[in-house]
Design a protein around this motif. Structure first.
Motif, PDB file in Angstrom:
ATOM      1  N   CYS A   1       5.404  -0.788   5.191  1.00 38.60           N
ATOM      2  CA  CYS A   1       5.767  -0.138   3.925  1.00 38.60           C
ATOM      3  C   CYS A   1       6.661   1.082   4.156  1.00 38.60           C
ATOM      4  O   CYS A   1       7.695   1.237   3.505  1.00 38.60           O
ATOM      5  CB  CYS A   1       4.510   0.283   3.157  1.00 38.60           C
ATOM      6  SG  CYS A   1       3.726  -1.069   2.254  1.00 38.60           S
TER       7      CYS A   1
ATOM      8  N   CYS B   1       3.698  -5.780   3.858  1.00 39.18           N
ATOM      9  CA  CYS B   1       2.588  -4.806   3.897  1.00 39.18           C
ATOM     10  C   CYS B   1       1.422  -5.337   4.739  1.00 39.18           C
ATOM     11  O   CYS B   1       1.015  -6.483   4.627  1.00 39.18           O
ATOM     12  CB  CYS B   1       2.109  -4.508   2.475  1.00 39.18           C
ATOM     13  SG  CYS B   1       0.670  -3.412   2.446  1.00 39.18           S
TER      14      CYS B   1
ATOM     15  N   CYS C   1       1.423   1.806   5.159  1.00 41.08           N
ATOM     16  CA  CYS C   1       1.377   1.175   6.484  1.00 41.08           C
ATOM     17  C   CYS C   1       2.776   1.208   7.122  1.00 41.08           C
ATOM     18  O   CYS C   1       3.753   1.584   6.491  1.00 41.08           O
ATOM     19  CB  CYS C   1       0.874  -0.266   6.370  1.00 41.08           C
ATOM     20  SG  CYS C   1       2.064  -1.379   5.609  1.00 41.08           S
TER      21      CYS C   1
ATOM     22  N   CYS D   1       0.822  -1.216   0.000  1.00 43.03           N
ATOM     23  CA  CYS D   1       0.000   0.000   0.000  1.00 43.03           C
ATOM     24  C   CYS D   1       0.850   1.258   0.000  1.00 43.03           C
ATOM     25  O   CYS D   1       0.396   2.328  -0.370  1.00 43.03           O
ATOM     26  CB  CYS D   1      -0.932  -0.013   1.204  1.00 43.03           C
ATOM     27  SG  CYS D   1      -0.096   0.246   2.792  1.00 43.03           S
ATOM     28  N   GLY D   2       2.112   1.149   0.463  1.00 40.10           N
ATOM     29  CA  GLY D   2       2.990   2.314   0.517  1.00 40.10           C
ATOM     30  C   GLY D   2       2.738   3.207   1.717  1.00 40.10           C
ATOM     31  O   GLY D   2       3.401   4.240   1.870  1.00 40.10           O
TER      32      GLY D   2
HETATM   33 ZN   LIG Z   1       1.570  -1.375   3.294  1.00 32.82          ZN
END
Ligand SMILES: [Zn+2]
Ligand SMILES: [Zn+2]
Length: 359
Positions: free
Chosen positions: A95, A103, A92, A89-90
């Motif tokens: 991430c 992730c 969390c 997701c970039g």
């Molecule tokens: Zn993530």
């Protein structure tokens, strides 16, 4: 599009035309050119993974960007790409701290699968890729651009087996120069641990397997010694090759409880057992905690080689282009989609390193 659908575990796959929807926001549609067959695909069609049929397997794929969903930047139609099951997701904690392979967003497609069969029923997309099909629709985080001269069959291997085996050594365990390494299981993942260990200058590099042909292959990938564990006690054999100490790093690329248990006494004092292969979720292991406690051994879990896809795949491509990473040598045979059952069976019987389906 044509796809190989698993309707019943353990039965031949059904090659049929199914529908694929266009990419939703954040997604990319890929025209598959090459998809490798991995042991996890065999687990999927045998029913030992949580993907209920009907389902399409396949998760090591390379091809061209066909269509781009809303809000996706950085790709154009026709870009050559490799696609991985690693999805992120970039945003969390995992991430943002540099571990997108872990992730925490609950990625699931379920009823929202992009595939429907001719009866209109949803067909699950195995590993969120389902690339035993002419096309696939995936999340943008799963896609990495390739240089135009990268062959697709070699590139497909980077998505899973190569990243997992190589990454375990280089990115997860960070093996140091001249440290000793043993690799239990030298198939499509373990051979990449061997070549990773060779690249970072480990010595000795000991391949442990039940299959003499795979042990022979391991030498081509940089193993300095081989141990057939059907003939000798592998723990003693590794100790004999490391001044009686055991290996500084023991990589277990198979999921068998016995191999996991062996990895702890096989490791040297202050050494590490690195668990790379997928164990059966129902298995348990039994080992004495004393060697872990008294001689400060470590057990290191490793999911997909700790690979940070967008950062690490280009490095693997560069190593391949420099002639330092063997990929073509990992491919035993190329098959059409119609021949997929044969391609899977030869992998299952241990007769192939990696087979690749070419579209
Ligand atoms: Zn993530
Ligand atoms: Zn795989």
């Amino acid at each position: 599009m044509k796809a190989a659908v698993c309707y019943e575990f353990g039965k031949p796959l059904v090659i049929e035309d199914i529908e694929i929807r266009p990419p939703a926001p954040g997604e990319v549609k890929i025209k598959n050119v090459a998809t490798a067959v991995c042991h996890s695909d065999i687990h999927l069609v045998r029913g030992t993974l949580p993907f209920p049929p009907p389902v399409v397997g396949g998760h090591e794929t390379a091809g061209y960007v066909e269509e781009i969903g809303e809000g996706v930047t950085g790709f154009e139609k026709g870009d050559p790409v490799v696609v991985s099951l690693l999805i992120s997701c970039g945003e969390c904690r995992m991430c943002i701290t540099g571990h997108p392979n872990l992730c925490e967003y609950p990625w699931e497609r379920g009823a929202d699968s992009p595939y429907r069969n001719q009866k209109g029923e949803p067909v699950d997309q195995g590993f969120l890729i389902g690339s035993f099909a002419e096309y696939t629709v995936v999340h943008k985080s799963q896609v990495v651009k390739l240089p135009p001269d990268m062959p697709f069959d070699a590139a497909s291997l980077l998505a899973c087996g190569v990243a997992t085996g190589f990454g375990a050594v280089v990115w997860r365990a960070k093996v140091e120069l001249c440290s000793s390494v043993a690799v239990i299981g030298v198939g499509g993942v373990g051979l990449n641990s061997i070549q990773g260990a060779s690249l970072v200058g480990a010595y000795p590099i000991i391949a442990v397997d039940v299959n003499d042909a795979k042990l022979e292959a391991a030498k081509q990938f940089g193993a300095t010694h081989t141990v057939n564990n059907t003939e000798v006690d592998p723990i003693q054999a590794v100790k004999d090759l490391t001044d009686g100490r055991g290996a500084d790093y023991v990589f277990v690329t198979v999921g068998s409880p016995q191999a996991l248990e062996q990895s702890i006494p096989m490791a040297a004092p202050r050494g590490s057992a690195v668990w790379v292969g997928i164990p059966n979720i129902k298995d348990t292991v039994t080992f004495s905690p004393f060697p872990v406690f008294r001689e400060e051994r470590s057990i290191i879990g490793c999911w997909m080689g700790n690979t940070n896809l967008k950062n690490d795949i280009p490095k693997l491509v560069t190593l391949y282009q420099l002639g330092k990473l063997k990929l073509d040598e990992l491919i035993t045979k190329r098959y059409t989609l119609e021949e997929i059952d044969e391609a899977m069976e030869t992998v299952e019987r241990g007769e192939a390193l990696r087979n690749v389906i070419m579209f």
